[in-house]
Design an enzyme around this catalytic site. Sequence first.
Site, PDB file in Angstrom:
ATOM      1  N   HIS A 121       0.816  -1.231   0.000  1.00 41.13           N
ATOM      2  CA  HIS A 121       0.000   0.000   0.000  1.00 41.13           C
ATOM      3  C   HIS A 121       0.844   1.273   0.000  1.00 41.13           C
ATOM      4  O   HIS A 121       1.925   1.327   0.556  1.00 41.13           O
ATOM      5  CB  HIS A 121      -1.067  -0.001   1.098  1.00 41.13           C
ATOM      6  CG  HIS A 121      -0.563   0.048   2.513  1.00 41.13           C
ATOM      7  ND1 HIS A 121      -0.199   1.228   3.118  1.00 41.13           N
ATOM      8  CD2 HIS A 121      -0.387  -0.926   3.436  1.00 41.13           C
ATOM      9  CE1 HIS A 121       0.172   0.975   4.367  1.00 41.13           C
ATOM     10  NE2 HIS A 121       0.081  -0.309   4.590  1.00 41.13           N
ATOM     11  N   ASP A 133       6.270   0.598   6.341  1.00 36.35           N
ATOM     12  CA  ASP A 133       4.809   0.419   6.292  1.00 36.35           C
ATOM     13  C   ASP A 133       4.209   1.522   5.451  1.00 36.35           C
ATOM     14  O   ASP A 133       3.785   2.539   5.989  1.00 36.35           O
ATOM     15  CB  ASP A 133       4.229   0.403   7.705  1.00 36.35           C
ATOM     16  CG  ASP A 133       2.724   0.161   7.726  1.00 36.35           C
ATOM     17  OD1 ASP A 133       2.179  -0.311   6.707  1.00 36.35           O
ATOM     18  OD2 ASP A 133       2.083   0.446   8.751  1.00 36.35           O
ATOM     19  N   GLU A 167      -4.863   2.480   2.776  1.00 35.67           N
ATOM     20  CA  GLU A 167      -5.018   1.290   3.608  1.00 35.67           C
ATOM     21  C   GLU A 167      -5.223   1.672   5.064  1.00 35.67           C
ATOM     22  O   GLU A 167      -6.061   1.105   5.767  1.00 35.67           O
ATOM     23  CB  GLU A 167      -3.773   0.390   3.480  1.00 35.67           C
ATOM     24  CG  GLU A 167      -3.906  -0.973   4.190  1.00 35.67           C
ATOM     25  CD  GLU A 167      -3.364  -0.994   5.610  1.00 35.67           C
ATOM     26  OE1 GLU A 167      -3.544  -2.020   6.287  1.00 35.67           O
ATOM     27  OE2 GLU A 167      -2.775   0.003   6.075  1.00 35.67           O
ATOM     28  N   GLU A 168      -4.450   2.658   5.512  1.00 35.20           N
ATOM     29  CA  GLU A 168      -4.428   2.997   6.941  1.00 35.20           C
ATOM     30  C   GLU A 168      -5.772   3.509   7.454  1.00 35.20           C
ATOM     31  O   GLU A 168      -6.083   3.383   8.633  1.00 35.20           O
ATOM     32  CB  GLU A 168      -3.332   4.026   7.224  1.00 35.20           C
ATOM     33  CG  GLU A 168      -1.909   3.573   6.900  1.00 35.20           C
ATOM     34  CD  GLU A 168      -1.400   2.476   7.841  1.00 35.20           C
ATOM     35  OE1 GLU A 168      -2.138   2.069   8.755  1.00 35.20           O
ATOM     36  OE2 GLU A 168      -0.259   2.017   7.641  1.00 35.20           O
ATOM     37  N   ASP A 195       2.860  -6.470   3.467  1.00 39.27           N
ATOM     38  CA  ASP A 195       2.561  -5.345   4.366  1.00 39.27           C
ATOM     39  C   ASP A 195       2.984  -5.697   5.784  1.00 39.27           C
ATOM     40  O   ASP A 195       2.254  -5.467   6.747  1.00 39.27           O
ATOM     41  CB  ASP A 195       1.060  -5.013   4.302  1.00 39.27           C
ATOM     42  CG  ASP A 195       0.707  -3.796   5.139  1.00 39.27           C
ATOM     43  OD1 ASP A 195       1.612  -3.008   5.459  1.00 39.27           O
ATOM     44  OD2 ASP A 195      -0.484  -3.648   5.488  1.00 39.27           O
ATOM     45  N   HIS A 266       4.322   2.771  12.402  1.00 35.91           N
ATOM     46  CA  HIS A 266       3.413   3.782  12.983  1.00 35.91           C
ATOM     47  C   HIS A 266       4.096   4.671  14.019  1.00 35.91           C
ATOM     48  O   HIS A 266       3.455   5.158  14.948  1.00 35.91           O
ATOM     49  CB  HIS A 266       2.179   3.126  13.611  1.00 35.91           C
ATOM     50  CG  HIS A 266       1.234   2.551  12.601  1.00 35.91           C
ATOM     51  ND1 HIS A 266      -0.114   2.405  12.836  1.00 35.91           N
ATOM     52  CD2 HIS A 266       1.433   2.091  11.344  1.00 35.91           C
ATOM     53  CE1 HIS A 266      -0.689   1.871  11.777  1.00 35.91           C
ATOM     54  NE2 HIS A 266       0.228   1.668  10.858  1.00 35.91           N
TER      55      HIS A 266
END
Lengths: 303, 303
Positions: A121, A133, A167-168, A195, A266
């Site tokens: 993504h 990520d 995606e998030e 991912d 994140h």
Amino acid sequence: MLAATGHGLEAYGGSVAYRGVGPIAGAAAGAVAVLVRSVGGADFRLPHTGETEYATGVMKIPAAAVTAEDAELLKALTSEGPVTMRLILTPQRLPDAESYNVIADWKGTEHPEQVVVVSGHLDSWDLGTGAIDDGAGVVVSMQALQLLKELGIHPRRTVRMIAWMSEEEGSEGARAYMKEHGAEMGNHVGAIESDLGADHPTGIYFAGKPGLGQWLRPLAEVLGANGAGQLVATPETGEDIGGMTRQGVPSFAPVQDSRFYFNYHHTAADTFDKVDRKHLNENAAIMAVLAYALADSTEPAGR
Amino acid sequence: MLAATGHGLEAYGGSVAYRGVGPIAGAAAGAVAVLVRSVGGADFRLPHTGETEYATGVMKIPAAAVTAEDAELLKALTSEGPVTMRLILTPQRLPDAESYNVIADWKGTEHPEQVVVVSGHLDSWDLGTGAIDDGAGVVVSMQALQLLKELGIHPRRTVRMIAWMSEEEGSEGARAYMKEHGAEMGNHVGAIESDLGADHPTGIYFAGKPGLGQWLRPLAEVLGANGAGQLVATPETGEDIGGMTRQGVPSFAPVQDSRFYFNYHHTAADTFDKVDRKHLNENAAIMAVLAYALADSTEPAGR
């Protein structure tokens, strides 16, 4: 993010729920705000953030991430008596804006209408740059296709590289894809998503009918010679290919060493220096081998 | 901070000069400001700060710490062409204010005028809470004295616990001590400082006359039975006891595993959770054994 088994994955899977439904559970219990302890494993005073959820009929209370260290401090302070906090939270929810999945097809020689998806993504959580990520997943997907081209292997079926958008925020890009291409799912013979970072891979996660593991066996033997022969059945291989999985499309992901992934993902520390070129290439090799098998085998993976 | 040999110590010692004299070297080369890459080992987007120096006659230019990741980004960007940055730096230098060393004497039974110093420093760099730099050192010193009391070992000479003030700004507290007690240096038979964190210790750093290592030999045998028998000669055992060392007082520090210390020290992540109670106790045991030997031996350590 995957919700499957594995070192760091297991720990993350077990604790991320506190962040996700924390605001709902907090509000239901009469809280005016929730502070969520970092779900990641790093002890570097690093706030670890991610999706938090609200529910219809439950008050939307402010939610914020605190570092593991500050959570410990709060625990110590509250054990001594009432603690008053003043929160200054700056995030705001802006209206949706138009954005796009990025899609590239390498048409199959025999069955161009039949599709194998290789994907990662494009968007990332906002504190870092999203290198692991999921910049890594996008690069691995591009590289898988590139590898097949370089090797002069043109498979019978189409290999479709997808860089998913959003995606998030809840796989908005994947949802749009399913809306547009839902009728073609019968022609989607397999979907792969990377991912879970850019670390050393040891095999393949797979989701599908019971026979799928059997179909993968010869592949595992080939990959096993290079230490990547692990086959792990899982209900979910990737957020963006979850919709296809539920429509019966066999789906896959590289099994990666996830011990360190959640220390960075994140957080502000998800940056390019965390990507190891050798590991990245290993993941691309696995995805290329798997994509080739799916796109060129006379007998497609069972569904 | 020590300037001796060791795992992380060596790396830190080799690179900290860039931070220390960076502003001077930068100004001399015509820079309008300097950005110093984190000297620590952590890759968690953590600014690592510390003393930066100005020199008389050289323009005082702004200096700031950038994380290792952001330094890499700047390097990549500048390799592509000129980069313009706007710096917003908020620190200010306030006038000196009164503060204190904290000193506790346990008077010796035979030679109360003869003193063994056990010490750490009370102040810390400002981003974290200073748990390992140097709360741990202060606690270890208090505990060393406490251990002797608990064991009912009352030595002939005085054991003096000192929590030094203002080490980070240039050992101001130590300077004041030397001003007040300089004439008594002949009666200072040894000085110990713990200022390398709270990690597993493997022996003793020492600074003094050539015979000092010989004097320590029986001690090393005793400590060696517990894995802490290493004896390492060094020119500097600790910032705060440096003045005493230069006056000929035998000086010492626990040799600690420094592989991880510089990942945390002088960052926001120097917090209480980084202190391991077992390691803390090990350091206290070494300091207690060494303090006892210095304070009770019929033949004092050579000077």
